[in-house]
Design an enzyme around this catalytic site. Sequence first.
Site, PDB file in Angstrom:
ATOM      1  N   TYR A  12      42.162  29.442 -26.165  1.00 12.07           N
ATOM      2  CA  TYR A  12      43.067  29.156 -25.577  1.00 12.07           C
ATOM      3  C   TYR A  12      44.560  29.117 -26.465  1.00 12.07           C
ATOM      4  O   TYR A  12      44.276  28.778 -27.719  1.00 12.07           O
ATOM      5  CB  TYR A  12      43.144  27.905 -24.782  1.00 12.07           C
ATOM      6  N   CYS A  13      45.700  28.973 -25.969  1.00  9.72           N
ATOM      7  CA  CYS A  13      46.856  28.851 -26.918  1.00  9.72           C
ATOM      8  C   CYS A  13      48.002  28.258 -25.905  1.00  9.72           C
ATOM      9  O   CYS A  13      47.773  27.988 -24.662  1.00  9.72           O
ATOM     10  CB  CYS A  13      47.345  30.040 -27.571  1.00  9.72           C
ATOM     11  N   THR A  14      49.289  28.236 -26.373  1.00 12.01           N
ATOM     12  CA  THR A  14      50.238  27.431 -25.509  1.00 12.01           C
ATOM     13  C   THR A  14      50.410  28.085 -24.281  1.00 12.01           C
ATOM     14  O   THR A  14      50.484  27.542 -23.221  1.00 12.01           O
ATOM     15  CB  THR A  14      51.559  27.106 -26.537  1.00 12.01           C
ATOM     16  N   GLY A  27      49.374  31.536 -23.782  1.00 13.42           N
ATOM     17  CA  GLY A  27      48.654  32.732 -23.218  1.00 13.42           C
ATOM     18  C   GLY A  27      48.750  33.873 -24.296  1.00 13.42           C
ATOM     19  O   GLY A  27      47.848  34.690 -24.273  1.00 13.42           O
ATOM     20  N   ILE A  76      47.996  26.667 -21.977  1.00 16.89           N
ATOM     21  CA  ILE A  76      47.876  25.264 -21.879  1.00 16.89           C
ATOM     22  C   ILE A  76      49.025  25.066 -20.608  1.00 16.89           C
ATOM     23  O   ILE A  76      48.978  24.215 -19.956  1.00 16.89           O
ATOM     24  CB  ILE A  76      47.985  24.530 -23.055  1.00 16.89           C
TER      25      ILE A  76
END
Length: 278
Positions: free
Chosen positions: A177-179, A181, A206
Amino acid sequence: MSETWKIAAFYHFTALPDRDVWAERMIDHGLKVGLRGTLILAHEGVNSTCAGSAEAIDSTIALLQSDVRFADMEVKYSYADFNPFPKFKVKKKPEIVTFRQEGADPRDSVGTYLEPDEWNDLISAPDVITIDTRNDYEVDVGQFKGAINPKTDDFTEFAKFVDEHLAARKDQKIAMYCTGGIRCERSTAYLKKKGFKHVYHLKGGILRYMELMPKEKSLWEGDCFVFDYRVAVDHDLKPAKWKIDPETSYPQRMSEDEIEKIAERRRSGAIFKKPYTV
């Protein structure tokens, strides 16, 4: 507290041989409507977080989506009572998110997208490796429970982490996952290229998870770092109580006596003259 600034975060991978034409178009449009923030354009697509009035943001998204290549581009919205950007910039770059690895193209191969409920189920399983693809200072602000922190200072270091720490785990389920996508799009493409068999990532990152997942069911712990003068947002996507330490340039929690002082500097625009200080 009135929220007058609409903030849009979006990216889209698509062939864009007319990048330079789009750059000029977006410069003209952004200056006309009073947009702030940064748009990154490459021959592989667009990546941006920008802010402005509701009309400015809506017209910006409408302009992009008038091109069939951007028609299904997903956008994540949030709001603030101050503009989190000092100016408007359009940048032309080789990649819309810098990774510097050949063949890590999400248009060719990418991991399995998961909706928030599916994500919760997957990362709760004991045999799944959950990896935060963001930088070390971002992870310090908040992360999913039990996630591995690669301790990178820059996303270009993530490939080295994969090669050194995950090479022997190609048959395991890996969730990333990341901020918003985009880094997961790139990193899952890289893992697929390297022969990893079971690769998953949180659709929309997120920010979309916080938008859609009720707090009482959330597996997120802390706040989410963002690359603008909000510094971080909470689970309601509101600016959280973080500032940037002027000495280290890393995020730092505000003290109680700083909260309203910094909020006023942000609302007045004075924050741009001496960033994040009281």
